[in-house]
Motif scaffolding. Structure first.
Motif, PDB file in Angstrom:
ATOM      1  N   PRO A 183       0.704  -1.080   0.036  1.00 28.67           N
ATOM      2  CA  PRO A 183      -0.107   0.207   0.091  1.00 28.67           C
ATOM      3  C   PRO A 183       0.648   1.203   0.034  1.00 28.67           C
ATOM      4  CG  PRO A 183      -0.859  -1.593   1.765  1.00 28.67           C
ATOM      5  CD  PRO A 183       0.569  -2.107   1.270  1.00 28.67           C
ATOM      6  N   SER A 184       0.340   2.264  -0.593  1.00 30.17           N
ATOM      7  CA  SER A 184       0.803   3.437  -0.615  1.00 30.17           C
ATOM      8  C   SER A 184       1.456   4.056   0.682  1.00 30.17           C
ATOM      9  CB  SER A 184       0.042   4.531  -1.313  1.00 30.17           C
ATOM     10  OG  SER A 184       0.685   5.911  -1.411  1.00 30.17           O
ATOM     11  N   HIS A 185       2.708   4.735   0.838  1.00 29.11           N
ATOM     12  CA  HIS A 185       3.131   5.319   1.977  1.00 29.11           C
ATOM     13  C   HIS A 185       2.203   6.342   2.804  1.00 29.11           C
ATOM     14  CE1 HIS A 185       5.773   7.515   4.814  1.00 29.11           C
ATOM     15  NE2 HIS A 185       5.690   8.281   3.948  1.00 29.11           N
ATOM     16  N   GLY A 186       1.403   7.026   1.717  1.00 29.98           N
ATOM     17  CA  GLY A 186       0.639   7.971   2.489  1.00 29.98           C
ATOM     18  C   GLY A 186       0.659   9.175   1.538  1.00 29.98           C
ATOM     19  N   PRO A 187      -0.282  10.318   1.673  1.00 33.26           N
ATOM     20  CA  PRO A 187      -0.007  11.505   0.959  1.00 33.26           C
ATOM     21  C   PRO A 187       0.883  12.343   1.339  1.00 33.26           C
ATOM     22  CG  PRO A 187      -1.746  11.414   2.734  1.00 33.26           C
ATOM     23  CD  PRO A 187      -1.457  10.238   2.718  1.00 33.26           C
ATOM     24  N   CYS A 188       1.608  12.991   0.435  1.00 34.16           N
ATOM     25  CA  CYS A 188       2.801  13.967   0.445  1.00 34.16           C
ATOM     26  C   CYS A 188       2.648  15.174  -0.115  1.00 34.16           C
ATOM     27  CB  CYS A 188       3.939  13.110   0.071  1.00 34.16           C
ATOM     28  SG  CYS A 188       4.529  11.487   0.977  1.00 34.16           S
ATOM     29  N   LEU A 189       3.228  16.097   0.295  1.00 38.19           N
ATOM     30  CA  LEU A 189       3.112  17.462  -0.507  1.00 38.19           C
ATOM     31  C   LEU A 189       4.655  17.774  -1.076  1.00 38.19           C
ATOM     32  CD1 LEU A 189       1.140  19.874   1.774  1.00 38.19           C
ATOM     33  CD2 LEU A 189       0.308  18.604  -0.024  1.00 38.19           C
ATOM     34  N   LEU A 190       4.550  17.944  -2.328  1.00 40.82           N
ATOM     35  CA  LEU A 190       5.731  18.275  -3.210  1.00 40.82           C
ATOM     36  C   LEU A 190       5.984  19.892  -3.598  1.00 40.82           C
ATOM     37  CD1 LEU A 190       7.550  16.157  -5.721  1.00 40.82           C
ATOM     38  CD2 LEU A 190       6.986  18.502  -6.447  1.00 40.82           C
ATOM     39  N   THR A 191       6.895  20.445  -3.193  1.00 42.46           N
ATOM     40  CA  THR A 191       7.169  21.734  -3.565  1.00 42.46           C
ATOM     41  C   THR A 191       8.280  21.612  -4.646  1.00 42.46           C
ATOM     42  OG1 THR A 191       8.321  22.150  -1.936  1.00 42.46           O
ATOM     43  CG2 THR A 191       6.274  22.505  -1.703  1.00 42.46           C
ATOM     44  N   PHE A 192       8.325  22.602  -5.628  1.00 43.14           N
ATOM     45  CA  PHE A 192       9.118  22.846  -6.676  1.00 43.14           C
ATOM     46  C   PHE A 192       9.388  24.200  -7.068  1.00 43.14           C
ATOM     47  CE2 PHE A 192      10.547  23.178 -11.107  1.00 43.14           C
ATOM     48  CZ  PHE A 192      11.773  22.512 -10.994  1.00 43.14           C
ATOM     49  N   TRP A 193      10.664  24.834  -6.845  1.00 37.17           N
ATOM     50  CA  TRP A 193      11.005  26.034  -7.218  1.00 37.17           C
ATOM     51  C   TRP A 193      12.458  26.104  -7.608  1.00 37.17           C
ATOM     52  CZ3 TRP A 193      11.540  23.817  -2.754  1.00 37.17           C
ATOM     53  CH2 TRP A 193      12.907  23.909  -1.957  1.00 37.17           C
ATOM     54  N   ARG A 194      13.033  27.299  -8.192  1.00 36.85           N
ATOM     55  CA  ARG A 194      14.134  27.553  -8.507  1.00 36.85           C
ATOM     56  C   ARG A 194      14.885  28.523  -7.602  1.00 36.85           C
ATOM     57  NH1 ARG A 194      15.781  26.057 -13.520  1.00 36.85           N
ATOM     58  NH2 ARG A 194      14.362  24.928 -14.730  1.00 36.85           N
ATOM     59  N   ASN A 195      16.172  28.280  -7.347  1.00 38.95           N
ATOM     60  CA  ASN A 195      16.931  29.123  -6.362  1.00 38.95           C
ATOM     61  C   ASN A 195      18.489  29.032  -6.632  1.00 38.95           C
ATOM     62  OD1 ASN A 195      17.503  30.657  -3.948  1.00 38.95           O
ATOM     63  ND2 ASN A 195      17.827  28.806  -2.823  1.00 38.95           N
ATOM     64  N   PRO A 196      18.996  30.217  -7.425  1.00 41.12           N
ATOM     65  CA  PRO A 196      17.965  31.157  -8.295  1.00 41.12           C
ATOM     66  C   PRO A 196      17.824  30.367  -9.729  1.00 41.12           C
ATOM     67  CG  PRO A 196      20.183  31.748  -8.541  1.00 41.12           C
ATOM     68  CD  PRO A 196      20.329  30.917  -7.620  1.00 41.12           C
ATOM     69  N   GLN A 197      18.647  29.757 -10.272  1.00 35.55           N
ATOM     70  CA  GLN A 197      18.364  28.901 -11.370  1.00 35.55           C
ATOM     71  C   GLN A 197      18.398  27.550 -11.271  1.00 35.55           C
ATOM     72  OE1 GLN A 197      17.509  30.523 -14.127  1.00 35.55           O
ATOM     73  NE2 GLN A 197      17.752  32.340 -13.711  1.00 35.55           N
TER      74      GLN A 197
END
Length: 438
Positions: free
Chosen positions: A142-156
């Motif tokens: 079974p799935s580990h459970g819900p996760c939130l993923l954040t993606f950004w650039r710092n700086p490039q």
């Protein structure tokens, strides 16, 4: 359970070591006293052994600790209460010879982010995590459970972090394996991430698995320009599809295109009818893609199985200022939006589409205390997305995240979840090693 030598609820410490040194209590006496403490019924202990070293056996004076597990007799309880032996040193040569299938069974049940760190332990473990036998075991867990993923650039340089809701902990995932061209997050499905962007003057689409760090650039579309995209993963046959609708700037003349990983090519489908879209936000559930439209009022629905578009005349609720479509499990489709009068915010509501009557039915309203803490100003930027009947609200100004469980009808703050950058993109993410980009 009150162990020997430990403090009980009343603060009384059982003088095990002192009594043993004085010869007043034998080893079997201590076991008998522990078995007596598990009685839990307040009955008098008439055993001579139980009275040795006892201060008071009267049930009216003695505090009874009701910790006896149900269904266990006195003999079994006494066995469980024997003195714990010192930890046995594990033999490296024994654990090194652990059978491969048993090792795969164990690793498949370890949280994925913990396994991700184990890749650098040795070559054997790194190869196991990419082996087909391990992936087979992992696909059945079974799935580990819900996760939130954040993606950004710092700086490039692209940066990615995942917040595990079950573990309440952030994990940084290195993204240096991706090519160095400008791209942004499209979304996530079944353990895969989809990105689109521009490499020079060429529009490209990329799919990757951040845990295995495998990725591929999809072939160019027939009408290769910036499009509204959404990815869907089919875990049964380990394949995925990417749906490209109209141009991202609003051109409705482009035909709908669908990429199938099993065929490794794009196919042309019906052009979406001329409509006035509310936003570029889309929701996919039950093999159908939904978009909000102002003219004609309602929804545009795309059937993936037939490749055809059709209009659903579902009128929006009154006083709705803005709305997000959120996909639930099976056929459930939710509408989330702020309500008010003349831009005066009043609250946030959640509706569900009644497919039979073709109307939105209110199912929940955000409590005032959460609404005031999350969305204080009408101009505040917030995001709303869902997965498996969970709806997440994020406020970049407040740096908070709120979760609503549709099935349990429960609101709760996501403890420890604070976003690193105002320009971050966020979505639900299901970490899986068995998700393939091929």
């Amino acid at each position: 359970m009150v162990e020997v030598g430990q403090s009980s609820e009343s603060g009384f410490r059982l003088p095990y070591s002192r009594l043993v040194r004085n010869g007043a209590l034998r080893e079997e006496d201590s076991f008998q006293r522990q078995a007596t403490n598990f009685g839990g019924s307040g009955s008098r202990n008439t055993s001579p052994l139980g009275r040795i070293g006892s201060r008071n056996t009267s049930p009216s004076r003695q505090k009874v600790i009701k910790t006896k597990p149900r269904g266990l007799d006195e003999e079994t309880v006494a066995t469980f209460n024997k003195a714990v032996q010192p930890d046995v040193q594990m033999e490296d040569n024994i654990w090194a010879m652990l059978p491969e299938d048993l090792l795969n069974e164990i690793l498949a049940r370890v949280p994925p982010f913990m396994i991700f760190r184990l890749r650098s332990v040795c070559r054997r473990w790194n190869s196991i995590l990419q082996d087909n036998s391990f992936l087979k075991f992992h696909s059945q867990v079974p799935s580990h459970g819900p996760c939130l993923l954040t993606f950004w650039r710092n700086p490039q340089t692209p940066q990615c972090s995942v917040f595990s809701l079950p573990l309440k902990q952030w994990f940084r995932i290195p993204f240096t394996f991706l090519p160095l061209w400008a791209f942004w997050l499209v979304g996530s499905s079944g353990g895969l991430l989809c990105f689109s962007g521009v490499d020079g003057l060429t529009f490209k689409t990329l799919v990757c698995n951040p845990l295995t760090q495998s990725w591929r650039i999809l072939p160019s579309m027939h009408y290769n320009q910036q499009r509204q995209l959404i990815m869907v993963v089919d875990r049964m046959d380990r394949s995925f599809k990417v749906i490209a609708t109209s141009d991202i700037y609003g051109d409705k003349s482009l035909p709908t295109e669908v990429y199938d990983s099993k065929l490794s090519k794009w196919s042309l489908h019906q052009t979406m009818p001329a409509v006035n879209l509310c936003s570029s936000k889309m929701a996919f559930c039950d093999s159908r893609l939904y978009l909000e439209t102002l003219s004609p009022l309602g929804l545009m629905m795309y059937r993936l199985d037939t490749g055809q578009w059709e209009h659903i005349p579902a009128k929006f609720p009154r006083s709705l200022l803005d709305g997000y479509l959120v996909a639930g499990t099976q056929k459930r489709l939710f509408l989330v939006g702020r309500i008010g009068l003349y831009s005066n915010l009043q609250s946030m509501k959640i509706w569900e589409l009644d497919h039979t009557k073709i109307l939105w039915v209110e199912i929940s309203r955000m409590p005032p205390r959460y609404f005031r803490a999350l969305l204080r100003l009408s101009a505040e930027r917030f995001e709303c997305f869902g997965q498996d009947n969970l709806i997440c609200f994020t406020s970049w100004t407040q740096g908070k995240s709120l979760l609503y469980d549709v099935d349990k009808k429960a609101w709760s703050w996501i403890a420890g979840c604070a976003f690193q950058s105002y320009n971050s993109q966020v979505c639900f993410y299901e970490p899986r090693f068995d998700a393939s980009v091929c």
